[in-house]
Scaffold this motif. Structure first.
Motif, PDB file in Angstrom:
ATOM      1  N   ASP A 185       0.864  -1.182   0.000  1.00 42.29           N
ATOM      2  CA  ASP A 185       0.000   0.000   0.000  1.00 42.29           C
ATOM      3  C   ASP A 185       0.901   1.232   0.000  1.00 42.29           C
ATOM      4  OD1 ASP A 185      -1.879   1.955   0.296  1.00 42.29           O
ATOM      5  OD2 ASP A 185      -2.518   1.363   2.317  1.00 42.29           O
ATOM      6  N   SER A 186       1.212   1.738  -1.186  1.00 43.22           N
ATOM      7  CA  SER A 186       2.135   2.863  -1.306  1.00 43.22           C
ATOM      8  C   SER A 186       1.594   4.128  -0.661  1.00 43.22           C
ATOM      9  CB  SER A 186       2.459   3.136  -2.785  1.00 43.22           C
ATOM     10  OG  SER A 186       3.336   2.174  -3.301  1.00 43.22           O
ATOM     11  N   SER A 187       0.283   4.265  -0.567  1.00 42.41           N
ATOM     12  CA  SER A 187      -0.299   5.494  -0.029  1.00 42.41           C
ATOM     13  C   SER A 187       0.047   5.705   1.434  1.00 42.41           C
ATOM     14  CB  SER A 187      -1.818   5.472  -0.206  1.00 42.41           C
ATOM     15  OG  SER A 187      -2.405   4.448   0.576  1.00 42.41           O
ATOM     16  N   LYS A 213       4.997   9.492   0.132  1.00 42.59           N
ATOM     17  CA  LYS A 213       4.115  10.576  -0.277  1.00 42.59           C
ATOM     18  C   LYS A 213       3.844  10.510  -1.779  1.00 42.59           C
ATOM     19  CE  LYS A 213       5.542  13.846   3.320  1.00 42.59           C
ATOM     20  NZ  LYS A 213       6.110  15.184   3.612  1.00 42.59           N
ATOM     21  N   PRO A 214       2.592  10.747  -2.187  1.00 38.78           N
ATOM     22  CA  PRO A 214       2.281  10.800  -3.620  1.00 38.78           C
ATOM     23  C   PRO A 214       3.088  11.927  -4.274  1.00 38.78           C
ATOM     24  CG  PRO A 214       0.283  10.754  -2.282  1.00 38.78           C
ATOM     25  CD  PRO A 214       1.425  10.958  -1.336  1.00 38.78           C
ATOM     26  N   PRO A 215       3.447  11.790  -5.543  1.00 43.11           N
ATOM     27  CA  PRO A 215       3.079  10.709  -6.469  1.00 43.11           C
ATOM     28  C   PRO A 215       4.039   9.535  -6.454  1.00 43.11           C
ATOM     29  CG  PRO A 215       4.260  12.408  -7.650  1.00 43.11           C
ATOM     30  CD  PRO A 215       4.177  12.879  -6.211  1.00 43.11           C
ATOM     31  N   HIS A 216       4.913   9.476  -5.451  1.00 41.98           N
ATOM     32  CA  HIS A 216       5.899   8.404  -5.423  1.00 41.98           C
ATOM     33  C   HIS A 216       5.230   7.069  -5.101  1.00 41.98           C
ATOM     34  CE1 HIS A 216       9.189  11.231  -5.731  1.00 41.98           C
ATOM     35  NE2 HIS A 216       8.685  11.935  -4.723  1.00 41.98           N
ATOM     36  N   THR A 217       5.920   5.983  -5.419  1.00 41.17           N
ATOM     37  CA  THR A 217       5.478   4.641  -5.052  1.00 41.17           C
ATOM     38  C   THR A 217       6.573   3.978  -4.219  1.00 41.17           C
ATOM     39  OG1 THR A 217       6.370   3.701  -7.110  1.00 41.17           O
ATOM     40  CG2 THR A 217       4.044   4.369  -7.103  1.00 41.17           C
ATOM     41  N   GLN A 218       6.154   3.086  -3.354  1.00 40.60           N
ATOM     42  CA  GLN A 218       7.084   2.380  -2.479  1.00 40.60           C
ATOM     43  C   GLN A 218       7.988   1.451  -3.301  1.00 40.60           C
ATOM     44  OE1 GLN A 218       7.881   1.972   0.949  1.00 40.60           O
ATOM     45  NE2 GLN A 218       9.319   0.428   0.203  1.00 40.60           N
ATOM     46  N   ALA A 226      11.127   5.430  -1.565  1.00 41.77           N
ATOM     47  CA  ALA A 226      10.485   5.597  -2.869  1.00 41.77           C
ATOM     48  C   ALA A 226      11.255   4.812  -3.922  1.00 41.77           C
ATOM     49  CB  ALA A 226      10.431   7.075  -3.247  1.00 41.77           C
TER      50      ALA A 226
END
Length: 736
Positions: free
Chosen positions: A656-658, A662-667, A712
């Motif tokens: 769950d990257s959210s 922080k958006p717009p990044h992804t884990q 990120a």
């Protein structure tokens, strides 16, 4: 090193394995209706385990976060690497949701608040005779914090070093051990020495001292610039020392008193090259003036424990056959200091402290009742734990509107009292074990000084109660095979920093508010398993499903637009519900005599899945599946072991990257990996052994999921979180 379970209980010359933590008393491990692990002193020594992570690394669905020292003194992300062995994760939950104890005394909790994390790494492995792990909720026996499981560190006794010499039958009056080691991945050197003696027929004593010096743990980064682009480890110098003293008195038959004094101290100094701004400085005049050109950090932690344990046996009274009592005083202190130099702005200094002072009292009774083919073991008692918790933040040039010194939460007295009762009924091939515990907890503010003001409101007190039931059933289908099932519950009371934590930063337009209405987190777990103890094979397999309610989200966004007039407001709230389920398999197969020696294979596998029931998203705290295989070949004078650990990939669909970045990044999602280790033990004499090991034989580049959460995928420095490459390790152990 892959875990090596004890040999089958029925094997000649091998005593049945005994576990204390599963039932609060010595109990045959194969008769417990739960999942457990035991690591003894020989396993820890032969594996050259230096940290809790290394000790537990092959247990199913168990992991420990261990981050590199890569942070900035005041930055929002500066917690990275401050927390050492931040916490043990069992079946997908970790931190303070796993209860840690040493000799039955609770270890201090970790504390985290934005840029500061104080960890729980208060243990020295050289002092331990064994580690017991109970997987699944444990609050029915131990109260708060046992939501996900229990790890019990048990220290050596004098009698461990006074047993008769090999081939003899007369106990020694003086004995001990000296061990020295060197590790290549952190250039660490360690020395430990123990001496124990028999002062009289009724008096034994023991003293252990240990020390270690090391540098930063190596990684497989290759950028060596002295700034934020760096992926090599920051220069670091770490030291640790520990002392354990015990006196055991046996004034009469069936009576035993143990007085223990323990001191553990650790410190580290880090040159924070990775927080420096790259040269030449660029940007607006304000950015150049505020750029970081030099930062250093120093951290220390100390724990002292004085304890008395008394045991009366052979009482044969209507209420009890045995009584146990524990009285302990424990004090811990952690400190973190950081300095930050900027070209045209004043020196910034952060000097943060977190202290706990704890009294613990326990009284426990045991009674066995027999009637024909029916046997009932009753265990009951009470516990009281009281902790005085304080924090202090000081330094130079705080962020407005703060003024140093200040406190993130007020001085607090936390107390918990519990009454527990467990009964084990054995009828024929069935064992039925119900248990119940009633806990009352209270969090009382003892002083507002340093907190209110400047906080906008005074700290509040909080109290509550919980009832924690459990029921275990075990059926012995044959002398070799048994099946078991368990329902267990757990809870964790809110902590002082969650209830009264306050923070305000005008530059970031952020406010964190207290919440005196927090409720305890709760868990309910169901487990089914099968256990086999054959002549050559021993096997444990289980499936589990745990549900969690009221999980506390430490900083949930509850309002605000992020402007000067309407800052973002965060608060700790009971928000999340979760479900975690999984499967675990472990065991050992003895292949018998091979080429003049003996060959055996150990194995352990764990896999779990978890979901946030409120959002439907996967839980980031779930580790990828892991398989550990070990091949051991033993001869009289030497032994060889090969270990393989395969960790599955952490896929984007399981993240769950959210909630991670922080958006717009992804884990960052990590690939799967297989790592090979090899070790050799040469027993030069019965009392002298040399251990040699090579870790990561193939020099594999890999990451571990607990360490990379919050990174990120697009970051250019993710190699800084890789594990060490190929490294050599050596230790020499002498018994006398």
């Amino acid at each position: 090193m892959a875990q090596t379970p004890a040999a089958p209980a029925g094997a000649q010359g091998v005593l049945p394995e005994v576990v204390v933590s599963g039932s609060r008393q010595e109990h045959a491990a194969e008769g417990l209706a739960l999942s457990y692990d035991v690591l003894d002193a020989d396993a820890l020594s032969d594996a050259q385990a230096r940290s809790v992570r290394e000790a537990l690394q092959d247990l199913p669905n168990t992991s420990v976060k261990l981050l590199p020292s890569r942070f900035s003194v005041t930055g929002v992300t500066s917690a990275t690497g401050r927390d050492g062995n931040a916490g043990i994760n069992i079946r997908g939950l970790g931190g303070n949701r796993v209860l840690l104890m040493v000799d039955g005394v609770r270890l201090p909790r970790s504390y985290a608040f934005r840029t500061t994390v104080f960890d729980r790494d208060y243990v020295s492995l050289e002092l331990l005779k064994r580690v017991e792990v109970v997987r699944g909720p444990a609050s029915a026996l131990y109260g708060s914090d046992g939501m996900a499981g229990l790890v019990h560190f048990i220290t050596h006794e004098p009698q461990d070093f006074l047993r008769p010499a090999q081939g003899g039958d007369t106990p020694r009056t003086l004995g001990g051990r000296v061990a020295a080691s060197w590790s290549g991945d952190d250039r660490g050197r360690a020395l430990a020495a123990t001496v124990a003696g028999q002062a009289a027929d009724s008096v034994q004593w023991m003293l252990t001292a240990t020390g270690r010096r090391a540098h930063a743990m190596d990684n497989q980064g290759d950028i060596d610039t002295p700034d934020s682009r760096r992926t090599r480890p920051n220069p670091e110098s770490a030291e640790s020392s520990a002392v354990l003293g015990k006196v055991v008195l046996r004034p009469a038959a069936g009576q035993r008193h143990t007085v223990t004094l323990e001191h553990v101290e650790k410190s580290a100094a880090v040159d924070l090259l990775t927080s420096r701004t790259p040269l030449p400085l660029a940007g607006t005049p304000a950015q150049v003036a505020g750029a970081t050109v030099d930062e250093h950090a120093w951290r220390s932690m100390r724990r002292d424990r004085l304890a008395w344990e008394g045991r009366l046996q052979q009482l044969d009274t209507p209420l009890a056959d045995e009584l146990q009592a524990v009285l302990a005083l424990q004090q811990s202190a952690s400190r973190q200091v950081g300095t930050s130099v900027r070209p045209a702005l004043p020196l910034r200094v952060r000097d943060n402290r977190y202290d706990e002072r704890t009294w613990q009292l326990g009284l426990q009774a045991g009674k066995v009742v027999r009637a024909g083919a029916w046997t009932h073991q009753l265990t009951y008692g009470l516990e009281h734990v009281q902790s005085r918790i304080s924090n202090l933040y000081g330094g130079l040039n705080p962020a407005p509107p703060e003024v140093f010194p200040l406190k993130r939460f007020p001085d607090t007295r936390e107390s918990a009292s519990g009454l527990f009762l467990q009964g084990e009924s054995i009828v024929g091939d069935w064992s039925i074990t119900p248990g119940l515990r009633l806990d009352h907890f209270a969090l009382q503010v003892t002083s507002q000084a340093g907190f209110f003001p400047p906080a906008a409101q005074p700290g509040q007190s909080l109290s509550g109660s919980r009832v924690s039931p459990k029921l275990g059933v075990l059926y012995r289908a044959t002398p070799q095979w048994s099946v078991f099932g368990q329902y267990a519950s757990g809870f964790r009371a809110p902590e002082a920093g969650q209830v009264n934590g306050y923070f305000e930063n005008l530059a970031e337009r952020v406010v964190i508010l207290p919440n005196a209405n927090l409720k305890p987190e709760t868990s309910r777990g169901v487990e089914l398993g099968v256990r086999g103890r054959l002549q050559r094979l021993q096997l444990d397999a289980s499936v589990f499903s745990n549900r969690y309610a009221g999980l506390i989200l430490d900083a949930a966004l509850i309002g605000g637009a992020g402007t000067a007039q309407d800052p973002r407001v965060f608060q700790a709230i009971n928000l999340e519900r979760a479900r975690i389920s999984g499967v675990e398999l472990k065991g050992r197969y003895d292949w018998g005599a091979v080429a003049g020696g003996r060959l055996a294979t150990s194995f352990a596998y764990g896999r779990a899945r978890g979901r946030n029931l409120g959002t439907g998203q996967p839980l980031n705290s779930i580790d990828p599946a892991q398989l550990a295989l070990g091949l051991q070949y033993q001869r009289a004078a030497w032994g060889l072991q090969l270990d393989a650990r395969h960790r599955s990939a952490k896929r984007a669909a399981d993240i769950d990257s959210s909630t991670a970045v922080k958006p717009p990044h992804t884990q960052l999602a990590i690939p799967g990996s297989t790592v090979l280790d090899a070790s050799l033990q040469w027993r030069l004499r019965p009392d002298l052994r040399l251990n040699l090991a090579v870790h990561n034989l193939t020099d594999r580049k890999y990451w571990l999921w607990p360490d990379v959460q919050g990174l990120a995928a697009s970051a250019a420095t993710n190699d800084a979180w890789t594990q060490p490459g190929r490294s050599a390790h050596v230790s020499l152990v002498v018994d006398f």
